[in-house]
Enzyme design. Structure first.
Site, short mmCIF file in Angstrom:
data_model
loop_
_atom_site.label_atom_id
_atom_site.label_comp_id
_atom_site.label_asym_id
_atom_site.label_seq_id
_atom_site.Cartn_x
_atom_site.Cartn_y
_atom_site.Cartn_z
N SER A 20 0.81 -1.22 0.00
CA SER A 20 0.00 0.00 0.00
C SER A 20 0.84 1.27 0.00
CB SER A 20 -0.90 0.02 1.24
OG SER A 20 -1.70 -1.12 1.29
N HIS A 73 -9.71 -7.21 15.40
CA HIS A 73 -10.23 -8.49 15.89
C HIS A 73 -9.48 -8.85 17.16
CE1 HIS A 73 -6.67 -10.48 14.21
NE2 HIS A 73 -6.89 -9.77 13.12
#
Length: 113
Positions: A20, A73
């Site tokens: 990215s 998470h």
């Protein structure tokens, strides 16, 4: 009640070699991961499980006192407990946990559920 606009600056701290990197640089919000963590009030740790396990102690060591650590998470909570380590007491910790594994969550998302 009077609403007051809140302004914030977002910066993305990426590891060297991240896929990215080019996109974040083009958006003008790219920073070195450790400089970004050190200067942030809110750190969102949005990486895969193995890099989380490999880097979380270093991330915590760079965080400012009273900053917030966010997870996508609960893996890191379980991992740190399994090795006998606690999250730093001087930081707040938040987690947004899905109710299923990635494959099932993606399938439900694609189905519009």
């Amino acid at each position: 009640m009077k609403l007051v606009p809140i302004l914030f600056f977002m910066q993305i701290g990426l590891r060297k070699g991240s896929c990215s990197f080019v996109e974040a640089r083009a958006a003008g919000c790219l920073g070195d991961i450790w400089d970004t963590v050190s200067g942030s009030d809110l750190v969102l740790h949005l990486i895969f499980d193995v890099p989380q396990a490999d880097n979380y102690e270093r991330v915590f060591s760079h965080m400012m006192p009273n900053s917030i650590f966010g997870l996508c998470h609960g893996f890191l909570f379980g991992h740190s407990q399994s090795v006998g380590l606690d999250f730093p007491k001087q930081n707040q910790h938040n987690s947004c946990k899905s109710k299923g594994n990635g494959t099932s969550m993606r399938r439900l998302y694609v189905q519009g559920q």
